[in-house]
Design an enzyme around this catalytic site. Structure first.
Site, PDB file in Angstrom:
ATOM      1  N   GLU A  55       0.882  -1.108  -0.005  1.00  0.00           N
ATOM      2  CA  GLU A  55      -0.054  -0.040  -0.055  1.00  0.00           C
ATOM      3  C   GLU A  55       0.934   1.355   0.138  1.00  0.00           C
ATOM      4  O   GLU A  55       0.831   1.905   0.781  1.00  0.00           O
ATOM      5  CB  GLU A  55      -0.912  -0.164   1.180  1.00  0.00           C
ATOM      6  CG  GLU A  55      -2.159  -1.054   1.153  1.00  0.00           C
ATOM      7  CD  GLU A  55      -2.930  -1.310   2.026  1.00  0.00           C
ATOM      8  OE1 GLU A  55      -4.166  -1.526   1.991  1.00  0.00           O
ATOM      9  OE2 GLU A  55      -2.615  -1.320   3.404  1.00  0.00           O
TER      10      GLU A  55
ATOM     11  N   GLU B 119      -4.496 -10.124  -0.237  1.00  0.00           N
ATOM     12  CA  GLU B 119      -5.238  -9.994   0.986  1.00  0.00           C
ATOM     13  C   GLU B 119      -6.748 -10.201   0.753  1.00  0.00           C
ATOM     14  O   GLU B 119      -7.097  -9.554  -0.418  1.00  0.00           O
ATOM     15  CB  GLU B 119      -5.255  -8.523   1.817  1.00  0.00           C
ATOM     16  CG  GLU B 119      -3.832  -8.237   2.175  1.00  0.00           C
ATOM     17  CD  GLU B 119      -4.109  -6.755   2.996  1.00  0.00           C
ATOM     18  OE1 GLU B 119      -4.720  -6.080   3.122  1.00  0.00           O
ATOM     19  OE2 GLU B 119      -2.858  -6.193   3.020  1.00  0.00           O
TER      20      GLU B 119
ATOM     21  N   ALA C 207     -10.698 -11.892   2.458  1.00  0.00           N
ATOM     22  CA  ALA C 207     -11.553 -12.424   3.497  1.00  0.00           C
ATOM     23  C   ALA C 207     -11.259 -11.565   4.808  1.00  0.00           C
ATOM     24  O   ALA C 207     -10.475 -12.142   5.462  1.00  0.00           O
ATOM     25  CB  ALA C 207     -11.424 -13.876   3.529  1.00  0.00           C
TER      26      ALA C 207
ATOM     27  N   PHE D 200     -10.031  -1.640  14.865  1.00  0.00           N
ATOM     28  CA  PHE D 200      -9.648  -2.193  13.530  1.00  0.00           C
ATOM     29  C   PHE D 200      -8.369  -2.859  13.509  1.00  0.00           C
ATOM     30  O   PHE D 200      -8.068  -3.861  12.703  1.00  0.00           O
ATOM     31  CB  PHE D 200      -9.489  -0.983  12.581  1.00  0.00           C
ATOM     32  CG  PHE D 200      -9.895  -1.419  11.277  1.00  0.00           C
ATOM     33  CD1 PHE D 200     -11.249  -1.716  10.662  1.00  0.00           C
ATOM     34  CD2 PHE D 200      -8.830  -1.478  10.162  1.00  0.00           C
ATOM     35  CE1 PHE D 200     -11.405  -2.059   9.498  1.00  0.00           C
ATOM     36  CE2 PHE D 200      -9.249  -1.808   8.717  1.00  0.00           C
ATOM     37  CZ  PHE D 200     -10.476  -1.997   8.296  1.00  0.00           C
TER      38      PHE D 200
ATOM     39  N   TRP E 206     -15.372  -2.813   5.352  1.00  0.00           N
ATOM     40  CA  TRP E 206     -15.676  -1.247   5.135  1.00  0.00           C
ATOM     41  C   TRP E 206     -16.798  -1.053   4.115  1.00  0.00           C
ATOM     42  O   TRP E 206     -17.041   0.190   3.916  1.00  0.00           O
ATOM     43  CB  TRP E 206     -14.475  -0.368   4.997  1.00  0.00           C
ATOM     44  CG  TRP E 206     -13.485  -0.883   3.887  1.00  0.00           C
ATOM     45  CD1 TRP E 206     -13.551  -0.604   2.551  1.00  0.00           C
ATOM     46  CD2 TRP E 206     -12.449  -2.058   4.046  1.00  0.00           C
ATOM     47  NE1 TRP E 206     -12.488  -1.663   1.870  1.00  0.00           N
ATOM     48  CE2 TRP E 206     -11.924  -2.252   2.679  1.00  0.00           C
ATOM     49  CE3 TRP E 206     -12.021  -2.979   5.297  1.00  0.00           C
ATOM     50  CZ2 TRP E 206     -10.921  -3.141   2.654  1.00  0.00           C
ATOM     51  CZ3 TRP E 206     -10.942  -3.538   4.933  1.00  0.00           C
ATOM     52  CH2 TRP E 206     -10.482  -3.951   3.667  1.00  0.00           C
TER      53      TRP E 206
END
Length: 1035
Positions: A469, A545, A547, A609, A1011
């Site tokens: 990311e 990534e 599930a 989170f 989200w």
């Protein structure tokens, strides 16, 4: 490589070092740090290296150090270099100082915890000052080079020895080694390490995790000889037929130019005590260009005939011992476990030893609930065993290189590893602000290249990752090409940059759906089936990534695995993530519980989170782990016919035969076993067999709910499991006789006693009371003892799941989140008005007919109609139908609930179990007669939510209570309201009784991500009308 004599008379003093503010400069990734290399032990005996004995030349400095905490580097007294300060105290190394009572841990997901001003970090920069007194043997001091190696320090540090500055390093997750030789003295030596919480490196470490600081991995002293191995690259390879092997060796030696000519490097390859290959060659390479050759390096290969191959299924390791010689004198030996395997992308598939892999993966952070980011070998082994036991074969080191021991264990136990560079800039706007800035290339480069130089000898690592990311930019492109040139034996992956990035050999999206496209601007995420069919796209797809396992989640998981098995280029993925990142804390009120973001006064924070795990922080499994295990299992079952009863069993093992597997099977009717048997399973890799279990399936009259259950177990213990470990299971419904016995209706009807306030119905010892004003069944007594603590009521809500709540940035409300839609619809505040309550005594029953309007303000949004049929044997048949306004969103559930006195009895049911299951997460549950203690019927998710459901139930027995029909249920000592109003599980308070919830319908839990509304359409309660029926008895 030539050795130089390093004096330290010119070294800067304490204040001059700090004045440079190296930690504020992204171009200074280190000062005086030694080049990265594989883990060394510097044995002086070849057999000791082969057998991995403790090296006498390697010493651990873990233990109690002295520690002083300061608000910034400039607040540290220079006297600290020579003596401990008055406020110093002992602290363990390794540790995070936040876990030792200094400063606060901070949890954020995307947002940086400091103002975004790269490369600068705040002047108020928490600083930990560590000191240690130690001695070294005279032989170490007088001969060779003594290194100090820090396996992990967060985030940057300066090092002094005996008051003299040694060097500086940043990058929290890779070893940093320094030459201590010029600074050592006889007797006592003082080591000082100043660790800054924030540095320019912090802008590349914005991972979704707790932000902690300190020396959190081991510290070592290593004594190398005067002429020494300084780098060794081992590349085992297989030929095109995957039969014979070659071990490519590249070794680099550090010595004076005069000494190089007399040195040679040897390699011996061992399997146990058997030497399978050996070779030795003088230093020096052939000419590489017009300027000559490398005098300090040697490159050669060992041929190995038909080596045993390495894979996660068959982790066959060899021991490679690399030796440095001066004539016939052994100077030094280093050794590593290696494995012969060939990883490649061919025909659009990621292949190991020629076989297309199916990645059964999970993302794993280094986290311990008491020690923070300090993980011991026992912690690592615990994780590996749990992963193997639950059918995982791969782990992504998210999002940084792990402790060195982790890779050694993965080599031995067998896990495929994606090793990921410690790079994430998720909080930047745009995300690629640093990855596309050439000024940051040195920092990016150091993290990628040093990862490879440190870890490349491990066979478990099958893929390199450029980070996580961080957007897409020129820095990633440059490093992708560096990797392809320097290690062509492994593919490279990187998700950042979206669908069209060229800096990856594998399409590795995160949270792409099976079918649905997500047309995000600039970085669209296509449905994975569509993605691999895009024009010109030939790469395999492995989800880095997917599930998102946050709380009560992992719905739809079986859909991914159906797609993986149907489409060869969909080669699996890595679940997010392994363990809840909560911390055990004593709260202000003295209670002990799991803490998450904000519980330490940390701001900003992203609350719960950090808890996305398949296991709790202490590694107790979530129910979702069972669903993952079942979906990923290595055996597939097909029902071929019912009479004869025939099945096909197919092995998905690629490299091992089933030499330790037994099939156990049984046919049950309503939970009672009719037939059963065992058989040995003997399949070659990827083999299948068709098996006749029964020549003829004969069912008794009245048989119902008939199921065939098959399971594969391993009778012998393995390195990662105990004897009789269950590796796979499957159920098939079998046809039952059409004729069922006619239900018996007891003669006569219960008495109906009428008053202005209530209907009272009596049948023997049973007495029911219905409030005529509210329509509620408010009392149910048996033999004069009241059984109900609350009336029976409709239940249309659930305590919101994390997936219902939505976004992680808690101060931003997402109107599309299910909980916000339900709130906006007034679902949590509906008022029930009884508009009909009639009763009549019929020939064989007494009927009470009630209807309620549920109002949002003045608007009727739900109508519920109950028909309560009371019979003389004490049974209540409850038939419910209802409808909702089309303006309401889909409801989370349609059912009823009531509170009763605790029965102090186990819960028994005929339905899916034994673990918690939901309509979109029940593939792993089996239909049978189950029994569990009441405590086991609750899943204590750290952030309290709806939990504990069991689906597709036909009968429920608990104490005096018996329920039959077709329903989902939960039995728990907690009300929905308490679950909704409590933010930590340890705050849950015991209630007077136990709540029974009976659902006719229940919405799925979702879990493609947490989200966006991720419950698939088929698991939404989109219908506006419903009906269901139960039979209730209290004996």
């Amino acid at each position: 490589m030539q050795i130089s004599d390093t004096g330290h008379s010119h070294m800067p003093d304490f204040h001059a070092v700090l004045a440079r503010e190296d930690w504020q400069n992204q171009t200074i990734t280190h000062l005086n740090r030694l080049p990265a290399h594989p883990a060394f032990a510097s044995w002086r005996d070849e057999l000791a290296a082969r057998d991995n004995h403790l090296s006498t030349r390697r010493r651990q400095l873990d233990g109690e150090w002295q520690f002083v905490y300061a608000r910034s580097p400039f607040a540290v007294d220079a006297q600290w270099l020579t003596q401990d300060l008055p406020d110093s105290r002992g602290t363990p190394v390794p540790s995070n100082w936040q876990m030792e009572g200094y400063d606060a841990p901070i949890y954020t997901n995307v947002r940086y915890p400091i103002d975004t001003t790269p490369p600068r970090v705040p002047e108020d920069n928490p600083t930990g000052c560590y000191s240690l007194h130690f001695t070294v043997e005279d032989t170490w001091r007088e001969n060779g080079q003594t290194q100090i190696i820090f396996d992990g320090v967060n985030s940057a540090f300066h090092l002094w020895c005996n008051g003299v500055w040694v060097g500086y390093s940043q990058d929290s997750r890779l070893p940093a080694a320094f030459d201590l030789s010029p600074f050592l003295r006889p007797g006592d030596n003082r080591l000082c390490v100043m660790v800054m919480r924030w540095s320019a490196g912090s802008w590349l470490e914005d991972q979704d995790m707790w932000r902690m600081s300190g020396i959190f991995r081991s510290v070592w002293l290593l004594n190398k000889p005067q002429q020494r191995l300084c780098d060794v690259q081992l590349t085992p390879a297989l030929d095109a037929l995957y039969r014979d092997g070659t071990l490519q060796v590249q070794a680099t030696v550090e010595a004076t130019e005069a000494a190089l000519a007399g040195l040679s490097v040897g390699v011996s390859l061992w399997r146990g005590e058997e030497q399978v290959a050996a070779g030795r060659q003088p230093l020096g390479t052939p000419a590489v260009d017009e300027r000559g050759h490398y005098a300090e390096r040697v490159d050669f290969a060992l041929a190995v005939t038909a080596p045993a191959h390495w894979s996660a299924e068959t982790p066959n390791c060899y021991r490679a011992v690399v030796t440095l010689w001066r004539g016939d004198e052994l100077l030094e030996a280093e050794a590593w476990d290696i494995g012969f395997r060939r990883i490649e992308i061919a025909d659009g598939l990621l292949r190991l030893n020629g076989k297309p892999l199916l990645i059964r993966g999970v993302n794993r952070h280094e986290h311990h609930y008491l020690r923070g980011q300090v993980v011991t070998e026992a912690d690592m082994v615990q994780d590996i065993l749990l992963m193997k036991q639950n059918n995982f074969n791969a782990v992504r080191c998210s999002h940084y290189p792990n402790a060195p021991r982790w890779y050694e264990l993965c080599n031995r136990y067998g896990l495929y590893v994606v090793d990921e560079a410690n790079i994430e800039t998720h909080g930047m706007v745009p995300m690629n602000r640093l990855s596309d800035d050439p000024a940051w290339l040195p920092a990016f480069s150091a993290r990628v290249t040093r990862m490879v130089q440190s870890n490349r000898n491990h066979p478990c690592i099958i893929i390199w990752s450029l980070g996580n990311e961080s957007g897409g930019g020129g820095n990633h492109e440059a490093l992708y090409h560096w990797l392809k040139r320097n290690d062509p034996s492994r593919p490279v992956q990187y998700e950042g940059g979206g669908a069209d990035t060229t800096a990856t050999d594998i399409i590795c999206p995160m949270y792409a759906r099976v079918e649905r496209d997500q047309p995000i601007p600039a970085v669209p995420k296509w449905g994975i089936k569509k993605w691999i069919s895009l024009p010109g796209e030939q790469r395999p797809l492995i989800l880095c990534e997917y599930a998102h396992a946050m709380g009560n989640s992992l719905g739809n998981f079986a859909d991914y695995w159906q797609a993986f098995r149907e489409y060869p280029r969909l080669q699996g993925g890595f679940i997010w993530d392994w363990a809840d990142q909560a911390i055990r804390k004593i709260f202000d009120d003295g209670s002990v519980g799991w803490a998450y973001g904000g519980d330490f006064g940390d701001k900003p924070n992203d609350r719960q989170f950090c808890m996305n795990g398949l296991v709790f922080p202490d590694r107790t499994p979530h129910p979702s782990l069972v669903e993952a295990k079942h979906a990923q299992q290595y055996f597939q079952f097909t029902l071929l016919s019912t009479s004869p009863l025939r099945v096909r069993i197919t092995s998905e093992y690629l490299f091992r035969p089933t030499d330790n597997e037994v099939v156990r099977w049984q046919v049950q009717s309503a939970g009672e076993t009719l037939y059963h048997g065992n058989l040995t399973l003997a399949l070659p890799p990827e083999g299948s067999d068709e098996i006749t279990l029964l020549d003829s399936l004969i069912l008794p009259e009245g048989a119902r709910a008939v199921w065939l259950t098959l399971e594969v177990t391993q009778p012998r213990a393995t390195d990662w499991s105990e004897a009789d470990h269950r590796v796979a299971w499957q159920q098939f419904p079998l046809p039952a006789p059409l004729a069922l016995p006619a239900p018996t209706v007891p003669a006569g009807a219960p008495d109906l006693i009428v008053s202005d306030e209530v209907w009272q119905i009596r049948a023997g010892s049973q007495c029911w009371t219905i409030d005529r004003r509210t329509g509620l069944l408010s009392r149910w007594s048996v033999g004069g003892q009241e059984q109900l603590l609350t009336p029976l009521r409709d239940q249309f809500i659930r305590a919101p799941l994390d997936n219902d709540i939505g976004v992680s940035e808690v101060e931003r409300i997402d109107p599309n989140a299910w909980v916000e839609r339900w709130k906006s619809a007034g679902l949590y505040d509906l008022e029930a008005h009884c508009v009909q309550c009639d009763a009549q005594r019929l020939a064989n029953e007494t009927l009470v007919d009630c209807r309620w309007h549920y109002l949002r303000g003045e608007e009727v949004v739900i109508v519920s109609h109950w028909r309560m049929h009371f019979t003389a044997d004490g049974t209540l048949r409850l038939a419910v139908d209802g409808e909702r306004a089309e303006t309401l969103p889909p409801l989370p559930r349609v059912g009823l609930h009531f509170q009763v006195a605790d029965q102090q009895a186990p819960v028994s049911w005929l339905g899916l179990g034994p673990h918690e299951n939901y309509p979109d997460r029940r593939s792993s549950a089996c239909f049978a007669r189950w029994e569990q203690p009441l405590a086991a019927m609750t899943t204590p998710y750290i952030f309290p939510t709806e939990n504990g459901l069991r689906c597709d139930t036909q009968a429920l027995d608990w104490g005096r209570w018996h329920v039959s029909g077709h329903f989902h249920f939960s039995v728990q000592p907690w009300s929905t309201r308490q679950l909704m109003e409590t933010d930590h599980w340890h705050k849950m308070q015991a209630e007077d009784g136990v709540w029974i919830t009976l659902d006719g319908l229940h919405m799925g839990v979702g879990g493609d991500d947490s989200w966006t509304p991720s419950v698939l359409p088929q698991w939404l309660l989109s219908q506006t009308r419903w009906q269901y029926e139960f039979f209730l008895r209290c004996l």
